[in-house]
Design a protein around this motif. Structure first.
Motif, PDB file in Angstrom:
ATOM      1  N   ASP A  24      41.204  35.827  52.095  1.00 30.14           N
ATOM      2  CA  ASP A  24      41.867  35.134  53.198  1.00 30.14           C
ATOM      3  C   ASP A  24      40.862  34.347  54.031  1.00 30.14           C
ATOM      4  OD1 ASP A  24      44.314  34.527  54.295  1.00 30.14           O
ATOM      5  OD2 ASP A  24      44.221  36.112  55.797  1.00 30.14           O
ATOM      6  N   GLN A  25      39.706  34.936  54.302  1.00 29.23           N
ATOM      7  CA  GLN A  25      38.680  34.265  55.089  1.00 29.23           C
ATOM      8  C   GLN A  25      38.138  33.030  54.371  1.00 29.23           C
ATOM      9  OE1 GLN A  25      35.887  37.470  55.622  1.00 29.23           O
ATOM     10  NE2 GLN A  25      36.793  38.153  57.551  1.00 29.23           N
ATOM     11  N   GLN A  26      37.866  33.187  53.069  1.00 30.70           N
ATOM     12  CA  GLN A  26      37.278  32.090  52.302  1.00 30.70           C
ATOM     13  C   GLN A  26      38.331  31.080  51.834  1.00 30.70           C
ATOM     14  OE1 GLN A  26      33.880  31.840  51.900  1.00 30.70           O
ATOM     15  NE2 GLN A  26      33.909  33.600  53.291  1.00 30.70           N
ATOM     16  N   LYS A  27      39.604  31.486  51.900  1.00 29.41           N
ATOM     17  CA  LYS A  27      40.697  30.658  51.373  1.00 29.41           C
ATOM     18  C   LYS A  27      40.446  30.315  49.902  1.00 29.41           C
ATOM     19  CE  LYS A  27      41.944  28.744  55.883  1.00 29.41           C
ATOM     20  NZ  LYS A  27      42.957  29.779  56.089  1.00 29.41           N
ATOM     21  N   GLN A  28      40.018  31.354  49.176  1.00 24.49           N
ATOM     22  CA  GLN A  28      39.706  31.201  47.763  1.00 24.49           C
ATOM     23  C   GLN A  28      40.227  32.408  46.988  1.00 24.49           C
ATOM     24  OE1 GLN A  28      35.417  30.861  47.913  1.00 24.49           O
ATOM     25  NE2 GLN A  28      35.473  28.630  47.989  1.00 24.49           N
ATOM     26  N   CYS A  29      40.374  32.243  45.682  1.00 24.49           N
ATOM     27  CA  CYS A  29      40.807  33.331  44.810  1.00 24.49           C
ATOM     28  C   CYS A  29      40.187  33.146  43.436  1.00 24.49           C
ATOM     29  CB  CYS A  29      42.330  33.379  44.734  1.00 24.49           C
ATOM     30  SG  CYS A  29      43.056  31.877  44.031  1.00 24.49           S
ATOM     31  N   ILE A  30      40.470  34.090  42.538  1.00 26.75           N
ATOM     32  CA  ILE A  30      39.860  34.109  41.217  1.00 26.75           C
ATOM     33  C   ILE A  30      40.911  33.932  40.120  1.00 26.75           C
ATOM     34  CG2 ILE A  30      38.650  35.568  39.540  1.00 26.75           C
ATOM     35  CD1 ILE A  30      36.811  34.623  41.730  1.00 26.75           C
ATOM     36  N   VAL A  31      40.584  33.120  39.120  1.00 29.19           N
ATOM     37  CA  VAL A  31      41.390  32.995  37.908  1.00 29.19           C
ATOM     38  C   VAL A  31      40.505  33.327  36.716  1.00 29.19           C
ATOM     39  CG1 VAL A  31      42.426  31.303  36.353  1.00 29.19           C
ATOM     40  CG2 VAL A  31      43.138  31.385  38.721  1.00 29.19           C
ATOM     41  N   GLU A  32      41.021  34.179  35.804  1.00 32.56           N
ATOM     42  CA  GLU A  32      40.247  34.602  34.633  1.00 32.56           C
ATOM     43  C   GLU A  32      40.865  34.157  33.314  1.00 32.56           C
ATOM     44  OE1 GLU A  32      38.494  38.706  35.008  1.00 32.56           O
ATOM     45  OE2 GLU A  32      40.124  38.877  36.464  1.00 32.56           O
ATOM     46  N   SER A 145      53.329  41.775  53.814  1.00 32.67           N
ATOM     47  CA  SER A 145      53.553  41.850  52.375  1.00 32.67           C
ATOM     48  C   SER A 145      52.232  41.763  51.622  1.00 32.67           C
ATOM     49  CB  SER A 145      54.469  40.710  51.938  1.00 32.67           C
ATOM     50  OG  SER A 145      54.725  40.774  50.557  1.00 32.67           O
ATOM     51  N   VAL A 146      52.271  42.156  50.346  1.00 36.18           N
ATOM     52  CA  VAL A 146      51.087  42.071  49.498  1.00 36.18           C
ATOM     53  C   VAL A 146      50.615  40.613  49.433  1.00 36.18           C
ATOM     54  CG1 VAL A 146      52.407  41.732  47.377  1.00 36.18           C
ATOM     55  CG2 VAL A 146      50.137  42.736  47.261  1.00 36.18           C
ATOM     56  N   TYR A 147      49.306  40.444  49.264  1.00 33.61           N
ATOM     57  CA  TYR A 147      48.711  39.107  49.258  1.00 33.61           C
ATOM     58  C   TYR A 147      49.077  38.386  47.961  1.00 33.61           C
ATOM     59  CZ  TYR A 147      45.227  35.574  50.490  1.00 33.61           C
ATOM     60  OH  TYR A 147      44.599  34.402  50.838  1.00 33.61           O
ATOM     61  N   PRO A 148      49.639  37.177  48.034  1.00 33.68           N
ATOM     62  CA  PRO A 148      50.119  36.515  46.814  1.00 33.68           C
ATOM     63  C   PRO A 148      49.017  36.062  45.855  1.00 33.68           C
ATOM     64  CG  PRO A 148      50.395  35.097  48.739  1.00 33.68           C
ATOM     65  CD  PRO A 148      50.007  36.444  49.258  1.00 33.68           C
ATOM     66  N   PHE A 149      47.771  35.946  46.356  1.00 36.89           N
ATOM     67  CA  PHE A 149      46.690  35.489  45.478  1.00 36.89           C
ATOM     68  C   PHE A 149      45.753  36.626  45.079  1.00 36.89           C
ATOM     69  CE2 PHE A 149      48.344  31.736  47.510  1.00 36.89           C
ATOM     70  CZ  PHE A 149      48.448  30.864  46.440  1.00 36.89           C
ATOM     71  N   HIS A 150      46.300  37.838  45.074  1.00 35.84           N
ATOM     72  CA  HIS A 150      45.619  38.984  44.488  1.00 35.84           C
ATOM     73  C   HIS A 150      45.462  38.704  42.991  1.00 35.84           C
ATOM     74  CE1 HIS A 150      45.185  43.030  42.840  1.00 35.84           C
ATOM     75  NE2 HIS A 150      44.904  43.478  44.054  1.00 35.84           N
ATOM     76  N   PRO A 151      44.340  39.094  42.364  1.00 39.83           N
ATOM     77  CA  PRO A 151      44.154  38.812  40.925  1.00 39.83           C
ATOM     78  C   PRO A 151      45.312  39.265  40.052  1.00 39.83           C
ATOM     79  CG  PRO A 151      42.107  39.626  41.882  1.00 39.83           C
ATOM     80  CD  PRO A 151      43.163  39.750  42.952  1.00 39.83           C
ATOM     81  N   GLU A 152      45.915  40.416  40.379  1.00 42.05           N
ATOM     82  CA  GLU A 152      47.024  40.928  39.566  1.00 42.05           C
ATOM     83  C   GLU A 152      48.283  40.082  39.755  1.00 42.05           C
ATOM     84  OE1 GLU A 152      49.307  45.163  38.682  1.00 42.05           O
ATOM     85  OE2 GLU A 152      47.454  45.141  39.845  1.00 42.05           O
ATOM     86  N   SER A 153      48.498  39.585  40.975  1.00 38.58           N
ATOM     87  CA  SER A 153      49.645  38.697  41.225  1.00 38.58           C
ATOM     88  C   SER A 153      49.505  37.403  40.438  1.00 38.58           C
ATOM     89  CB  SER A 153      49.748  38.378  42.720  1.00 38.58           C
ATOM     90  OG  SER A 153      49.998  39.528  43.485  1.00 38.58           O
ATOM     91  N   ILE A 154      48.290  36.863  40.423  1.00 36.80           N
ATOM     92  CA  ILE A 154      48.041  35.617  39.696  1.00 36.80           C
ATOM     93  C   ILE A 154      48.334  35.808  38.215  1.00 36.80           C
ATOM     94  CG2 ILE A 154      46.268  33.955  39.012  1.00 36.80           C
ATOM     95  CD1 ILE A 154      44.945  34.459  41.757  1.00 36.80           C
TER      96      ILE A 154
END
Length: 202
Positions: A24-32, A145-154
């Motif tokens: 949330d702070q970085q406004k970034q997420c991971i895609v594998e 609610s759960v964070y939508p950009f959690h790795p498992e959500s993605i």
């Protein structure tokens, strides 16, 4: 090649994989996923911040060169400590989290979901995938609610979380903001089948 586990770039990957607050702070997420990354490079390249790999598929390499995204080779022994997928595809990308403006969507907003207090990243990802399949145009989630950009959500969304506009608002905020729209509230624990529900034709 990145060969140190203490490299700041690799530390950032670990933080984005593990901590919702850091994402949330970085406004970034991971895609594998190679498939998800290829789609994003093709259609939304500006979301791609940087890419880390042990080996690159030639077609993906060509896309990366075309879009001129920062790309770093990682020592395999170090890379294997980063990913959370059981079967890594040898690539990890840091993506910028999309930002949607509600005012931009409101004038023409069609069907939308408000899902209250969803706690499972997998369930949220599956909901997003089905929402896109049924042409839902936006998703509203409360702040708790759960964070939508959690790795498992993605993963569970098949990468579609980057295509569906998502807004985090309380139910009260949603009802005030969308007061001109018709609402249908459904109880998830109800024993009534959805097929038995009579919807307002409006």
């Amino acid at each position: 090649m990145l060969t140190s586990a203490d490299n700041p770039k690799l530390k950032a990957i670990r933080g984005l994989l593990k901590y919702s607050k850091f994402r949330d702070q970085q406004k970034q997420c991971i895609v594998e996923s190679l498939t998800h990354l290829r789609d994003i490079l093709t259609h939304k390249p500006d979301l791609v911040h940087s890419i880390y790999y042990t080996s690159l598929d030639p077609s993906l390499d060509a896309l990366i060169q075309t879009q001129q995204r920062p790309c770093y080779a990682v020592c395999p022994s170090i890379f294997n400590t980063l990913h959370v997928n059981k079967s890594s595809q040898g690539v990890i990308a840091i993506l910028r989290i999309p930002e949607w403006t509600l005012d931009e969507y409101l004038p023409t907003l069609g069907p939308a979901f408000y899902v209250d207090t969803l706690q499972s990243p997998f369930n949220l990802g599956a909901l997003i995938r089905n929402a896109v399949a049924f042409n839902i145009e936006a998703l509203f989630l409360p702040p708790c609610s759960v964070y939508p950009f959690h790795p498992e959500s993605i993963r569970a969304s098949c990468g579609l979380v980057f295509w569906l506009p998502i807004f985090r608002l309380s139910l009260l905020e949603v009802s005030r903001t969308l007061r001109e729209h018709t609402f249908i509230c459904l109880e998830a624990r109800s024993n009534q089948l959805l097929n038995d529900y009579t919807f307002d034709k409006r």
